[in-house]
Enzyme design. Sequence first.
Site, PDB file in Angstrom:
ATOM      1  N   GLY A 149     -20.569  -2.477  10.442  1.00  0.00           N
ATOM      2  CA  GLY A 149     -19.897  -2.165  11.694  1.00  0.00           C
ATOM      3  C   GLY A 149     -19.538  -0.685  11.769  1.00  0.00           C
ATOM      4  O   GLY A 149     -19.638   0.055  10.791  1.00  0.00           O
ATOM      5  N   CYS A 150     -19.108  -0.269  12.955  1.00  0.00           N
ATOM      6  CA  CYS A 150     -18.827   1.157  13.178  1.00  0.00           C
ATOM      7  C   CYS A 150     -17.566   1.608  12.433  1.00  0.00           C
ATOM      8  O   CYS A 150     -17.612   2.559  11.641  1.00  0.00           O
ATOM      9  CB  CYS A 150     -18.719   1.439  14.669  1.00  0.00           C
ATOM     10  SG  CYS A 150     -17.607   0.332  15.578  1.00  0.00           S
ATOM     11  N   TYR A 151     -16.441   0.946  12.664  1.00  0.00           N
ATOM     12  CA  TYR A 151     -15.233   1.286  11.911  1.00  0.00           C
ATOM     13  C   TYR A 151     -15.466   1.147  10.400  1.00  0.00           C
ATOM     14  O   TYR A 151     -15.066   2.037   9.623  1.00  0.00           O
ATOM     15  CB  TYR A 151     -14.062   0.395  12.324  1.00  0.00           C
ATOM     16  CG  TYR A 151     -13.383   0.738  13.630  1.00  0.00           C
ATOM     17  CD1 TYR A 151     -12.883   2.013  13.869  1.00  0.00           C
ATOM     18  CD2 TYR A 151     -13.199  -0.234  14.610  1.00  0.00           C
ATOM     19  CE1 TYR A 151     -12.223   2.316  15.060  1.00  0.00           C
ATOM     20  CE2 TYR A 151     -12.542   0.061  15.802  1.00  0.00           C
ATOM     21  CZ  TYR A 151     -12.063   1.342  16.026  1.00  0.00           C
ATOM     22  OH  TYR A 151     -11.413   1.626  17.203  1.00  0.00           O
ATOM     23  N   THR A 153     -18.098   1.565   8.658  1.00  0.00           N
ATOM     24  CA  THR A 153     -18.905   2.667   8.143  1.00  0.00           C
ATOM     25  C   THR A 153     -18.045   3.903   7.917  1.00  0.00           C
ATOM     26  O   THR A 153     -18.050   4.512   6.835  1.00  0.00           O
ATOM     27  CB  THR A 153     -20.061   2.996   9.110  1.00  0.00           C
ATOM     28  OG1 THR A 153     -20.947   1.868   9.175  1.00  0.00           O
ATOM     29  CG2 THR A 153     -20.834   4.225   8.652  1.00  0.00           C
ATOM     30  N   ALA A 154     -17.277   4.295   8.929  1.00  0.00           N
ATOM     31  CA  ALA A 154     -16.447   5.494   8.818  1.00  0.00           C
ATOM     32  C   ALA A 154     -15.404   5.350   7.719  1.00  0.00           C
ATOM     33  O   ALA A 154     -15.158   6.289   6.942  1.00  0.00           O
ATOM     34  CB  ALA A 154     -15.765   5.785  10.161  1.00  0.00           C
TER      35      ALA A 154
END
Length: 344
Positions: A149-151, A153-154
């Site tokens: 997911g995006c969050y 990953t960061a």
Amino acid sequence: MVKVGIIGGTGYTGSELLRLLSRHPRVTIGAITSRAEAGRNVADLFPSLRGRCDLTFTDPEGEGVFAGCDVVMSATPNGIAMTHAPRLLAEGVRVIDIAADFRIRDIAVWEQWYGMKHACPGLVAEAVYGLPERHRAAIRKARLVANPGCYPTAVQLGFLPLVENGLVDLSSLMASAVSGTSGAGRGAHVPMLFAEAAESVKAYAVGGHRHQPEIAQGLAQMAGQPVEFVFVPHLVPMIRGIHATLYARLKDPSVDVQALYETRYRDEPFVDVLPAGGHPETRTVRGTNLCRIAVHRPKGTDKVVVLSAIDNLTKGASGQAVQNLNLMCGFAETEGLDEIALFP
């Protein structure tokens, strides 16, 4: 050349896949599906792809839709890829799911957070979590990749060097992250309307976001033990981007965290560690597959603060999926991903 099919091409991740794959030198797009838009020309829905993509949307249940495809990438809402994966894998097609169907190992936890029964729990254990900076070798051999997911990953890339080296108190991990409105998808939602989201910032899902168990699982795997992790997401009035501010307590405050990050990510093509004192901005990664990171030590404390910025649609979704595709197919990892961020 590798022939790629796309399930669900009408959302933001689907259009981002088309943008990236249409200029990939080693890929041809064999099919793109949509029940609602079947029969419509892709460029009619996405005028930015005029002259780049001459495909027509087809029904995903049509006979032989993905015939001849080597890899199928699913850019659908959660719960769809798991209904297609068993058949595709049985036919010898490799699958990359950009949604969350195969990310969480504990099926009961997945069903609790996503509110549905898993259609093929037996495949979850086989799926490789597609964070290349952690699982590159396994991704190369995988039949089924669960794109992060995006969050997650960061946040995971931000914490990775500290956690995998056992340098922080695992009960002290916290993340406060902001995301642009495209993170909610392309559907019509009142909170995403311009009049609702503009000139305002708000936290949401503070009591529990569905990316929480994914992040906690990844951090626990890095640490080799459970972690305590607090995650608070925020919506900000921009279209693309995630900026995560991460907090932890160092076990040994004398550690040179700047050197640690520079060494860990020195050979990673898509992680850029800024010089000491740097502050990554979402606009410097817009449209790219980069994660930019900066590390700070608040004076007079034993704390470390990590700043991590990505484009939620690229490194946080479709760009990372193409990075995984490159690994699975034996291509150079950067093929088709050499974008420079738009500025201003």
